[in-house]
Design an enzyme around this catalytic site. Structure first.
Site, PDB file in Angstrom:
ATOM      1  N   ARG A  15       0.891  -1.022  -0.048  1.00 50.07           N
ATOM      2  CA  ARG A  15       0.020   0.105  -0.034  1.00 50.07           C
ATOM      3  C   ARG A  15       0.861   1.164  -0.060  1.00 50.07           C
ATOM      4  O   ARG A  15       0.524   2.302   0.590  1.00 50.07           O
ATOM      5  CB  ARG A  15      -1.033  -0.048   1.017  1.00 50.07           C
ATOM      6  N   LYS A  18      -0.958   4.667  -0.847  1.00 52.39           N
ATOM      7  CA  LYS A  18      -1.911   4.873   0.142  1.00 52.39           C
ATOM      8  C   LYS A  18      -0.987   5.767   1.203  1.00 52.39           C
ATOM      9  O   LYS A  18      -1.537   6.743   1.382  1.00 52.39           O
ATOM     10  CB  LYS A  18      -2.456   3.760   0.746  1.00 52.39           C
ATOM     11  N   SER A 434     -18.971   3.300  14.092  1.00 54.99           N
ATOM     12  CA  SER A 434     -17.506   3.312  14.609  1.00 54.99           C
ATOM     13  C   SER A 434     -17.322   4.994  14.838  1.00 54.99           C
ATOM     14  O   SER A 434     -17.841   5.635  14.404  1.00 54.99           O
ATOM     15  CB  SER A 434     -16.774   2.820  13.279  1.00 54.99           C
ATOM     16  N   HIS A 643     -28.199  -0.496   8.319  1.00 56.91           N
ATOM     17  CA  HIS A 643     -27.596   0.510   7.555  1.00 56.91           C
ATOM     18  C   HIS A 643     -26.793   0.304   6.240  1.00 56.91           C
ATOM     19  O   HIS A 643     -26.490  -0.992   6.243  1.00 56.91           O
ATOM     20  CB  HIS A 643     -26.324   0.959   8.561  1.00 56.91           C
ATOM     21  N   CYS A 645     -24.746   1.549   2.903  1.00 53.71           N
ATOM     22  CA  CYS A 645     -23.879   2.516   2.433  1.00 53.71           C
ATOM     23  C   CYS A 645     -24.509   2.878   0.898  1.00 53.71           C
ATOM     24  O   CYS A 645     -24.861   2.142   0.151  1.00 53.71           O
ATOM     25  CB  CYS A 645     -22.477   2.054   2.133  1.00 53.71           C
ATOM     26  N   HIS A 696     -17.094  10.715   4.011  1.00 51.35           N
ATOM     27  CA  HIS A 696     -15.770  10.271   3.231  1.00 51.35           C
ATOM     28  C   HIS A 696     -15.005  11.470   3.123  1.00 51.35           C
ATOM     29  O   HIS A 696     -13.808  11.350   2.699  1.00 51.35           O
ATOM     30  CB  HIS A 696     -16.364   9.623   1.816  1.00 51.35           C
TER      31      HIS A 696
END
Ligand code: GLN
Ligand code: ZN
Length: 757
Positions: A15, A18, A434, A643, A645, A696
């Site tokens: 990664r 990232k 979260s 929930h 998304c 986001h």
């Protein structure tokens, strides 16, 4: 026999992209440093493919965030609000991807949506009436040149004009057809430049062709490519499709002057039948997607060889290809040190798929494949019994009764009982689960995993975090609380680790969006729950507050959709196994005093077949019942939340309602609340919490902004049914933006309660 890769993962085996991007966002490295990391990664990816003998090696499949966003920028579809920030090009790009809040202004990110039936997300291009599409960038040319400098003749890959126009959002009066000419000319200009630069092949990705097409769509496609292909010069053009079959336009695309057509024989149910029934044109190459780009199981060589032979018998000249970009699988098995060889023997990640392409090429080119060592060892592997079966689980699934799928009493009765029980204020506030996974949370987990601290120490730390999280929520004034999910690295991985039947990798990351990667578990065998998974955490959290605490679970469809599924049993069978396990947890939470239980089905919409005609039979007929099975055993007064998304479920609202939850929260802020009309039109009965701000992005919404969103919602949703919450979980956010955002959210709800609703 040649081989082709549609696209390669780009974040790096560890990664690297990232981490470099995130450092850049924090201002810790320069744009040049980030570009260097990117360049090194591209070189590594080109080289890996070259060393494996891949014939068609993609370039321009690299992206700093998303390739659809790259395409928008390439053709100048940058909305004014981003241009007006006056930032350098790279920062304008990131502002479109992530939003921007700073000295140059305050803008939200572009909408983000799931990429067809995957867990990858693309940025939705925004086109207004004043947008002029023209070739303004040179990314594909630059990457082509970069590969060339390494001695690699690559195949530039670009999101095709049809898919681009179909995925874009039109904010004015104009529609896709109004931009057809501009798009065709711009793509044509790109093609001509690539040809001049020496590109032998150019790949246009057109996955939008595997959806149901209208006559208008077909006209648009035809018009686009008649123009685009007239620019190709010395280059050859590959029309690449994936994620399904092209039954609506097979004949039409065969008639256009493409030089290659890429079909998906893994997910394309009718691909074989199309080629066999209609033949394949002699003037084109058939890029046959037979190496699964989406799943991690080894290719069955005997089956693939037979498939290629079958295609060759129709007279088609076949190039062996991946079925889609390898972006959807992890990089390499090399970093997996803990899984036994008896398991890894069955896996192929991106690098191993390159090996598969090479071995299959050798096998298919040889006169005696049955003598090929790789072929023999593959045959042996597939002849073996793999293990992981559990007869008890299979018996439990077989014993499910029809009535187990129905919760009683009916929704309306429960709703009244629950209003009485909870006595929540109007517009109750809550979060999705979260809280920020700060570095101390991650460090605690890492220390535990490395054996540096004991289980008790690990748990004690998490309990402290829970206590602080509960105190924070009380201080902010939220109505329904959560424990914060600090014990979870990931909402699927956590449950996978608690359940039997899953396998875990160490470094098998897959890009989900931008810099966010996930590490999907592998469904290895039959799934069962041996002991409670969340009860201790939830009970502890509830003990700290008088307010209702939500028990937090991930639903069976999401667990399955975000794992690499088995290929030896049906998805339905597997979903029911998981559903039975989660059902046990739901009943344990209820028995231990949790009054509200949220069962997240974040990914429910994700694997919905791309063609409407397949929705019910292939998917909804097991996905919705699996969810219902999870909660049908609870009492009337227990409130079940779910929930999801991304609110892109306008078209399956009745199915969502029939999940029979009491409350559903979902992402809405990025898609302009379009879902609300559909809810109203369908008399949606479940109480709803459309997210009031976008989690986001790091920007902090103001009280007024949230009030405006809520007022819009109140026009479509009765106040008694409306909940107030963010879009999604807050784990990827920092504390510094989370606290003010939630304070604003609570304040907005309070102000509205005091205004006459
Ligand atoms: N409860 C999960 C969380 O808050 C839901 C995440 C999701 O929907 N992706 O993290
Ligand atoms: Zn979510």
């Amino acid at each position: 026999m040649k081989t082709s890769v549609i696209g390669y993962p780009r974040v790096g085996t560890l990664r690297e992209l990232k981490f470099a991007s995130e450092k850049y966002f924090r201002g810790e490295i320069s744009a040049e440093d980030l570009q260097t990391t990117a360049k090194n990664l591209r070189a590594a990816h080109f080289t890996a493919q070259k060393n494996n003998g891949t014939d068609f090696i993609p370039c321009n499949d690299f992206s700093f965030y998303d390739t659809v966003l790259d395409t928008a920028v390439l053709f100048g579809a940058v909305p004014a609000r981003y241009r007006e920030l006056g930032l350098p090009a790279l920062d304008t790009y990131f502002a479109m991807a992530r939003g921007y809040q700073g000295p140059n202004g305050d803008v939200k990110a572009l909408a983000m949506k799931k990429w067809f039936n995957t867990n990858y997300h693309y940025m939705v291009p925004e086109i207004d009436d004043d947008t002029v599409l023209s070739l303004v960038g040179e990314k594909p040319l630059a990457e082509f040149a970069e590969a060339k400098a390494l001695g690699i003749q690559s195949k530039p890959v670009v999101c095709g004009a049809f898919t681009f126009l179909k995925l874009a959002r039109y904010t004015g009066k104009k529609t896709a057809a109004d931009f057809a000419k501009q798009a065709a000319d711009s793509y044509g200009a790109l093609l001509a430049k690539l040809a001049q630069a020496g590109a032998e092949w150019v790949q246009f990705d057109e996955p939008a062709l595997v959806r149901d097409l209208t006559a208008e769509d077909k006209k648009l496609f035809d018009a686009l490519y008649k123009t685009i292909l007239s620019f190709k010069g010395s280059a050859k053009v590959l029309l690449q499709t994936y994620f399904g079959d092209v039954r609506d336009c097979y004949k039409e695309i065969c008639a256009l002057p493409f030089d290659g057509i890429g079909l998906d024989f893994i997910e394309g149910r009718e691909s074989f039948a199309l080629v066999e029934a209609n033949g394949f044109p002699d003037d084109k190459l058939l890029f046959a997607g037979l190496v699964n780009g989406k799943n991690i199981w080894k290719n069955n060589y005997a089956a693939t060889v037979a498939a290629v032979k079958k295609l060759q018998r129709t007279g088609a000249e076949v190039v062996l290809s991946t079925s889609c970009s390898l972006l959807h699988v992890p990089y390499t098995l090399r970093h997996e040190t803990k899984l036994p060889a008896s398991c890894t023997a069955y896996f192929a990640f991106a690098e191993e798929k390159l090996t598969e392409l090479r071995e299959l090429k050798e096998i298919l080119s040889s006169d005696a494949p049955e003598k090929n060592a790789a072929y023999i060892s593959n045959l042996t592997l597939f002849a073996q019994e793999r293990g992981g079966k559990n007869p008890d689980v299979q018996a439990k699934v077989a014993a499910i009764r029809k009535e187990d799928y129905t919760r009683l009493p009916a929704f309306e009765v429960r709703e009244a009982i629950q209003k009485e029980r909870f006595r929540l204020p109007l517009l109750p506030t809550t979060t999705i689960g979260s809280f920020p996974q700060t570095s101390d949370v991650k460090a605690n987990r890492a220390a535990f995993k490395k054996g540096e601290i004991t289980k008790d120490e690990y748990n004690a730390f998490n309990r402290k975090k829970i206590a602080a999280c509960v105190a924070l929520q009380e201080k902010i004034g939220l109505d329904v609380l959560v424990h914060g999910e600090f014990e979870r690295n990931d909402m699927v991985e956590y449950f996978g680790e608690c359940l039997s039947g899953f396998l875990f990798t160490e470094k098998a990351w897959v890009q989900s969006y931008g810099t966010r990667c996930v590490k999907p578990p592998i469904v290895w065998g039959d799934i069962s729950r041996d002991k409670p998974m969340t009860v201790e955490w939830s009970v502890y959290a509830q003990s700290l507050t008088e307010k209702p605490m939500k028990g937090m679970l991930t639903g069976p469809v999401t667990i399955l959709n975000w794992s690499f599924p088995r290929e030896d049993i049906s998805l339905r069978e597997c979903a029911l196994q998981i559903a039975l396990a989660i059902r046990e947890e739901v009943l344990d939470l209820e028995a231990n005093g949790l009054k509200i239980i949220q069962i997240d089905e974040a990914a429910l919409r994700e694997k919905l077949p791309l063609r409407k005609s397949d929705w019910e039979s292939d998917y909804l007929s097991w996905a919705i019942p699996s969810f219902r099975l999870v909660h049908s055993g609870v009492k009337a007064e227990t409130q079940i939340h779910t929930h999801m998304c991304y609110s892109e479920f306008t078209d399956i609202i009745p199915a969502i309602d029939s999940m029979d939850a009491d409350v559903i929260t979902f992402e809405a802020s990025r898609s302009d609340l379009q879902i609300l009309d559909a809810l109203k039109a369908n008399n949606f009965r479940t109480e709803v919490g459309p997210g009031v701000y976008d989690i986001h992005s790091p920007r902090v919404p103001s009280v007024d902004e949230i009030k405006t969103a809520l007022k819009k919602m109140l026009k479509k949703i009765p106040a008694e049914k409306l909940w107030v919450n963010p879009d999604c979980g807050l784990k990827t956010r920092g504390v510094e933006e989370t606290v003010p955002s939630l304070e604003h959210l609570v304040e907005a709800a309070k102000q509205l309660r005091n205004e006459n609703l």
